[in-house]
Design an enzyme around this catalytic site. Structure first.
Site, PDB file in Angstrom:
ATOM      1  N   VAL A  53       0.694  -1.308   0.028  1.00 55.15           N
ATOM      2  CA  VAL A  53      -0.074  -0.291   0.075  1.00 55.15           C
ATOM      3  C   VAL A  53       0.971   1.357   0.135  1.00 55.15           C
ATOM      4  CG1 VAL A  53      -0.186   0.213   2.565  1.00 55.15           C
ATOM      5  CG2 VAL A  53      -1.868   1.027   1.198  1.00 55.15           C
ATOM      6  N   LYS A  54       1.942   1.186   0.472  1.00 57.61           N
ATOM      7  CA  LYS A  54       3.072   2.482   0.555  1.00 57.61           C
ATOM      8  C   LYS A  54       3.421   2.969  -0.734  1.00 57.61           C
ATOM      9  CE  LYS A  54       2.611   2.598   4.915  1.00 57.61           C
ATOM     10  NZ  LYS A  54       2.300   3.644   5.500  1.00 57.61           N
TER      11      LYS A  54
END
Ligand SMILES: Cc1ncc(COP(=O)(O)O)c(C=O)c1O
Length: 310
Positions: A53-54
């Site tokens: 997700v980063k």
């Protein structure tokens, strides 16, 4: 602002990379949990550059900093991170040839260290006892010692972190559920995912319930999550957003890793399983609804956890 040819080139490279950020699939959970009238979906956030997700906040932090001139060609990106953000910076940094320096607690897993080294990041090890709170202090100190050398990304205080989710994750969820989402559930780390996605969803439909999750104790195995009563509260956190806060037990999440692997064919990380545990608690408490959460990463970087389970 007059752009140099190098800055323009960086912006073009970032624009090419943008198609590998976000736009992740929405996976329906049907066998690990089912209840008539209630649907649970999870976004498979590992399907992006850097595998988590980063990618979203790391990309936006870099893009905004290049645009505003805070990150100049020749400077290094500097931040503290114990995992996914560091890997996302390192992957994006490699793709556009920006050097990346990460302050990393020395007890970070071997997989993480190997990934960072593979992407060519420069690692500054910090004490195993100080967690990412101390790593943040060391990063700040490095920046104040060498302000010309670094762009200090400061994921815990950088508005671009939550804005990444505001501009991408939330819209994707709304579109993918055809506007039918009733509940959004996510754990808190830097708090960017929950804050940014929730703010936009609330604008799209004020009826959507927003549920934030935390580990149920200071000592926990939910990598990426913070127990806010005992940890340093990120500057970007906004305690007024959540309609409800739930606590998740590490072992409850670990049980779901096994279940999701064997019933859904997905090998998910501890924090992904903890998000699902939260979504299930919400599902148990309602009669009808469409619950969406995120699976921040898969189990690839968690060999020790997997070995203990299987
Ligand atoms: C595996 C994992 N899950 C969840 C989170 C929490 O997301 P956020 O920082 O957006 O709150 C993180 C953040 O580092 C993470 O690495």
């Amino acid at each position: 602002m007059l752009l140099t040819a190098e800055t323009q080139d960086l912006q073009e490279q970032l624009s090419t990379l943008s198609s590998f950020i976000g736009n992740t699939p929405l996976f329906p959970i049907t066998r690990a949990y089912s209840k008539p009238g209630v649907k649970i979906y999870a976004k498979l956030e590992w399907q992006q550059l850097g595998g988590s997700v980063k990618a979203r906040p790391a990309f936006r932090i870099i893009q905004d900093a290049v645009k505003s001139g805070q990150l100049q060609p020749g400077q290094s990106l500097l931040d503290a991170s114990s995992g996914n953000t560091a890997i996302a910076y390192a992957a994006i940094g490699a793709a556009i040839q920006i050097p990346v320096t990460i302050c990393l607690p020395e007890n970070a897993s071997e997989e993480r260290k190997t990934l960072l080294k593979a992407f060519g990041a420069n690692i500054v090890y910090t004490s195993r006892f100080g967690s990412t709170d101390e790593a943040q202090e060391i990063a700040k100190q490095l920046y104040s010692d060498y302000p010309d050398r670094y762009f200090y990304a400061d994921q815990y205080g950088n508005q671009s972190n939550w804005q990444a989710h505001y501009h991408t994750t939330a819209n994707e969820i709304f579109r993918q559920t055809k506007g039918e989402i009733t509940h959004f559930v996510a754990g808190l780390g830097t708090t960017g995912t929950f804050t940014g996605t929730s703010r936009k969803l609330k604008e799209l439909n004020p009826e959507i319930e927003l549920i934030s999750l935390q580990p149920d104790a200071a000592m926990h195995g939910l990598e990426g999550w913070k127990h806010l009563e005992t940890a340093r509260v990120p500057k970007i956190y906004d305690a007024t957003i959540a309609n409800q806060n739930l606590a998740i037990d590490t072992y409850e999440a670990f049980d779901l890793i096994q279940k999701v692997a064997q019933k859904e064919g997905l090998l998910i990380s501890p924090s992904a399983a903890a998000n699902l545990a939260g979504a299930i608690k919400v599902a148990d408490s309602i009669e009808e609804g469409v619950i969406v959460t995120v699976f921040p990463d898969n189990a690839e970087k968690y060999a020790e956890v997997l070995k203990s389970l299987f």
